[in-house]
Structure formats: C-alpha cells, structure tokens
Design an enzyme around this catalytic site. Sequence first.
Site, PDB file in Angstrom:
ATOM      1  CD  GLU A 179       2.431   1.808  -7.991  1.00  0.00           C
ATOM      2  OE1 GLU A 179       3.371   1.091  -8.354  1.00  0.00           O
ATOM      3  OE2 GLU A 179       2.214   2.085  -6.868  1.00  0.00           O
ATOM      4  CD  GLU A 230      -1.474   1.341  -2.161  1.00  0.00           C
ATOM      5  OE1 GLU A 230      -0.091   1.511  -2.289  1.00  0.00           O
ATOM      6  OE2 GLU A 230      -1.973   0.682  -3.243  1.00  0.00           O
TER       7      GLU A 230
HETATM    8  C1  XIL Z   1       4.610  -2.288  -0.968  1.00  0.00           C
HETATM    9  C2  XIL Z   1       4.550  -3.149   0.253  1.00  0.00           C
HETATM   10  O1  XIL Z   1       4.276  -2.493   1.579  1.00  0.00           O
HETATM   11  C3  XIL Z   1       5.877  -3.941   0.396  1.00  0.00           C
HETATM   12  O2  XIL Z   1       6.040  -4.756   1.568  1.00  0.00           O
HETATM   13  C4  XIL Z   1       6.221  -4.559  -1.046  1.00  0.00           C
HETATM   14  O3  XIL Z   1       7.557  -5.199  -0.890  1.00  0.00           O
HETATM   15  C5  XIL Z   1       6.510  -3.583  -2.167  1.00  0.00           C
HETATM   16  O4  XIL Z   1       4.963  -3.118  -2.263  1.00  0.00           O
HETATM   17  N1  XIL Z   1       2.302   1.084  -3.824  1.00  0.00           N
HETATM   18  C6  XIL Z   1       1.381  -0.153  -3.874  1.00  0.00           C
HETATM   19  C7  XIL Z   1       1.935  -1.087  -2.840  1.00  0.00           C
HETATM   20  O5  XIL Z   1       0.509  -0.194  -4.596  1.00  0.00           O
HETATM   21  O6  XIL Z   1       1.525  -2.554  -3.478  1.00  0.00           O
HETATM   22  C8  XIL Z   1       3.078  -1.082  -2.337  1.00  0.00           C
HETATM   23  O7  XIL Z   1       3.244  -1.879  -1.455  1.00  0.00           O
HETATM   24  C9  XIL Z   1       3.307   0.335  -2.019  1.00  0.00           C
HETATM   25  C10 XIL Z   1       3.357   1.435  -3.119  1.00  0.00           C
END
Ligand code: XIL
Length: 355
Positions: free
Chosen positions: A152, A267
Amino acid sequence: MALTRRELLQWSLSAGASVAAGTTPLRAFAQNAGAPCPFGAALYLPDLEADPRLGREIAGHCQRVTPVSELKWTTSRPAPGVFDFAAADRIADFARGDGLAMHGHTLLWYAENPDWVSALSPSEAERVMADHIETVMLRYRDVAQSWDVVNEPIPDVAPSPEARRDSVWRALVGDDYVAQAFHRAHDIAPDALLVLNEYDLEFAIEHSPAKRDAFSHLVHELVDGGAPITAVGLQAHLRGGWPIAKDELARFVEDMRALGLAILVTELDVMDHELPGPLAERDALIAAQVEDFLAAVTASGPLHSITTWGLTDKFTWVRWAYPRADGRGNRPLPFDENYAPKPMFEVIDHYRSMP
Ligand code: XIL
C-alpha cells in the site's frame, strides 16, 4: 532450498519451465507457461486454532496461504532488535505440513508498526529495515518464494501521479525506501517473486483511477531506476456495487506485463455491506463483480495466482470492518460459513483453471 513435492511440481509447471525454455527470469514470472493458476487463502492463526475444519478446507482447496497478521511488525517485532516468530511459524508449519506455498505478507507497510520504529533515526531506520528483510526472508525461504515487499504505497486520494502514502518508513528514509526494500529483498532471495501490493486499483469511479495512475507511475519509476521488482499485487478488496473499470484495468495490467512483471491477485473479497440483503441476489452481484474483475486482469495473459482474503464467510475481516446495517452476515468470500461453495467460487474456479 528445500521445496515440497507439490511446490516443485508447481514450480516446474510455471516459472521454472519457462526458465528452462530459455526466457529471462523476469519474463518467465509473467508467462506462467500455461499452467493452471494456483489458488490461495489468507489465514489468521486464531481462526485456524478455533476451527480445525478451516485448515482442512484450506489444504483441500488451496495451493497457497498468506498470513493475515502474523508477519506484521506489531506482531513480529515487539521491541528493537527482537523478533517474535511464534505466530508466523505456526502458519509456515501449517503450509509446510500440507505442501502449500506461503506468500509473505508483508515486509514493509505504513500501518501496524510498533511505536519504537518511529523513534529511530534515519540511519537506524535504514539498518532496521534491511535487517528485518534479511531475517524474515531467510527464516521462511523454504516455504515462501513470493513476498509483498511494500504494501500500500499509494494514498487513497492521489492528487498527482507522484503521490506517495505517508508512512514511518517514508518519513525516516524518504521515498527511496521502496527501491531500497526491493534491492535488499533481491539480495537476500534473488529467485523470489518481489511484489508491490495495492488496493482500489480496479474501479471506474471515485479515487480509483487516480490511484491506479499513481501506482503505475511508481512501478515505472522503480523499473526505470533498476529496482528488482518482479510482480504487482492487486489486493482486490472489491467494493460491492462499484463498477470495475474493465478496459482501463485491462490496459493497466497489460502495461505491467509489458514491463515483465507477474500479476498476482493477493487479497480478493467483496465488501457487500451496501449490497441488497437477499442472499441469492447478493451472491449473484458478488460473483458478477468478481467476474468483471478477473476477466479484465486476465485479458492480456494468465495470473500468477489468485488469493482470497480468507476462505469462508465464517472468518472474514469484512464482518467487523464493514458490518451490514440489516444485521445479516457479510458474504465476501468464495465459501459460505458452512464451507459450501458459492457462485463466487465458480467464477474463481473458472479463472484459476484457465489454460
Ligand atoms: C487486515 C486484516 O484482515 C485485519 O485482521 C487487520 O486488523 C488489519 O489488516 N490490506 C492488507 C491486509 O494488506 O493486511 C489487511 O488485513 C486488509 C487490507
């Protein structure tokens, strides 16, 4: 490097086969040699411990697994100079035991950094960053051959293509922290797939087109500057109801491929909190959006892999991060809370089986 049989098979079917055929490694990552596309799920250790069925289902359906939180700094780096791999080791052992590849998420991120990081001097920060990348990548080198090196890097609202997300690493090291991280990762694991990972790159509306431009700009800058990035990760946390920018997304992915980069869906899930309540209608809208997305990102070639952010609606961050006002459970993932496949899975199954 100790690979399981399944990993060796996967490797020989995909990148390895292209290398053997004489293409350059960079191109080889992108080609995938016509092999079926590995499917993965993100896994959060407390969920694995709460429900033994989750591990069995992931092992049955998936070839890859991504630790949700276990490698984030708040978990793995409790104090300066200290590594806590207890949780990440459990995920890695699960992967090893079932012959899955682990996707390393994530080496650097703007979020979930412990307070001690902000107190570092710029030169200490560079050293800590390099040391972290080395220690983590070496620990899991047998099971993780792909890594989100930086997660990100672009702000939600990118007023110009040069926009970069603020982070502790950027504040301490400067914009060059991204290139430095890729160089370090490449020095440690020259054969690993090194990914720049981002969300909201796929929509036709709101801040997404500008974010896509800024992300593209950063990737070009990295490649032009000689940083050893080898892949782009599309998180694909799809915002239910937002139109996919089909043509623009397909062109963007094609441009990334032309740079020799592999494309990973890292994701995937659908935030369905604003979609209609009735299940069949909602599931159909979710599947249609995933179809639009996967059709666009495969228009110019195969994906390296498709990973969903969890496997079952029973365990998903969307339930607490984007709860529905009508109190009905969210359904962002390919399997429902009883592990029955939904229309979203049929779509994924089609695209992961594409020659
Ligand atoms: C999220 C997790 O699912 C949560 O449990 C945590 O609290 C916060 O992070 N983008 C990403 C992930 O790269 O690491 C994130 O995961 C969701 C958004």
